[in-house]
Scaffold this motif. Structure first.
Motif, PDB file in Angstrom:
ATOM      1  N   LYS A   1      43.799  43.509  42.065  1.00 12.81           N
ATOM      2  CA  LYS A   1      43.779  44.970  41.914  1.00 12.81           C
ATOM      3  C   LYS A   1      44.777  45.639  42.857  1.00 12.81           C
ATOM      4  N   ASP A   2      45.993  45.102  42.877  1.00 11.42           N
ATOM      5  CA  ASP A   2      47.103  45.623  43.683  1.00 11.42           C
ATOM      6  C   ASP A   2      46.897  45.481  45.189  1.00 11.42           C
ATOM      7  N   VAL A   3      45.945  44.656  45.613  1.00 10.60           N
ATOM      8  CA  VAL A   3      45.686  44.457  47.041  1.00 10.60           C
ATOM      9  C   VAL A   3      46.014  43.011  47.404  1.00 10.60           C
ATOM     10  N   PRO A   4      47.029  42.790  48.257  1.00  6.59           N
ATOM     11  CA  PRO A   4      47.318  41.423  48.697  1.00  6.59           C
ATOM     12  C   PRO A   4      46.210  40.908  49.611  1.00  6.59           C
TER      13      PRO A   4
ATOM     14  N   THR B   1      47.130  38.564  44.856  1.00  8.09           N
ATOM     15  CA  THR B   1      46.980  40.005  44.693  1.00  8.09           C
ATOM     16  C   THR B   1      45.863  40.272  43.693  1.00  8.09           C
TER      17      THR B   1
ATOM     18  N   HIS C   1      43.722  48.387  52.648  1.00 10.44           N
ATOM     19  CA  HIS C   1      43.964  47.841  51.309  1.00 10.44           C
ATOM     20  C   HIS C   1      45.145  46.871  51.302  1.00 10.44           C
ATOM     21  N   GLY C   2      45.117  45.957  52.268  1.00 12.32           N
ATOM     22  CA  GLY C   2      46.197  44.979  52.341  1.00 12.32           C
ATOM     23  C   GLY C   2      46.017  44.036  53.499  1.00 12.32           C
TER      24      GLY C   2
END
Length: 116
Positions: free
Chosen positions: A40-43, A38, A94-95
C-alpha cells in the motif's frame, strides 16, 4: 554480525525523515537476508525465519516481542509451525527509518542466539 546491532533506536516522530533509497541499499548490505517490500505504497523490511518446530518459532517470536517492547518499536509478526515472518517499518512516517534496520539486525541477532 552487523554493526547495526550496537546502535540504539532514536525516538521517531511524525515528519521524521525516511531513509533514502541510497541509504536503504547500503543498510541492506548489513542485513542481507532482509528485503524491502512495498505494501500500500509503504516500504517495509521483511524476513522469514525457519525453525525446527512450532515451539522454537514461538520462542523466537516472544523474544522479538520483548525486544520490540523494550525499544517501543513494534513489528508486524506472523508465525506458525516452523516459521516466523517479521516486518519492520515505522508507522508514524509510513516508511523506513534507520530504526527499522537496527531492529532487523537485532532480530537477526536473536535468531542466531536461539539457534545455538
Amino acid at each position: 554480525m552487523s554493526g547495526l546491532v550496537n546502535e540504539q533506536c532514536s525516538a521517531c516522530r511524525v515528519g521524521a525523515p525516511t531513509v533514502t533509497e541510497t541509504e536503504a541499499r547500503e543498510l541492506l548490505l548489513e542485513i542481507p537476508d532482509w528485503a524491502i517490500v512495498t505494501v500500500k505504497d509503504v516500504p517495509q523490511l521483511k524476513r522469514e525465519y525457519r525453525f525446527k518446530n512450532f515451539a522454537a518459532a514461538l520462542a523466537f517470536v516472544n523474544a522479538v516481542g520483548e525486544l520490540a517492547e523494550s525499544l517501543q518499536h513494534h513489528p508486524d509478526i506472523t508465525f506458525g509451525w516452523g516459521y516466523a515472518r517479521i516486518v519492520w517499518y515505522t508507522h508514524k512516517i509510513h516508511g523506513l527509518h534507520r530504526n527499522d534496520f537496527v531492529c532487523a539486525a537485532k532480530s537477526d541477532q536473536l535468531f542466531e542466539q536461539n539457534q545455538s
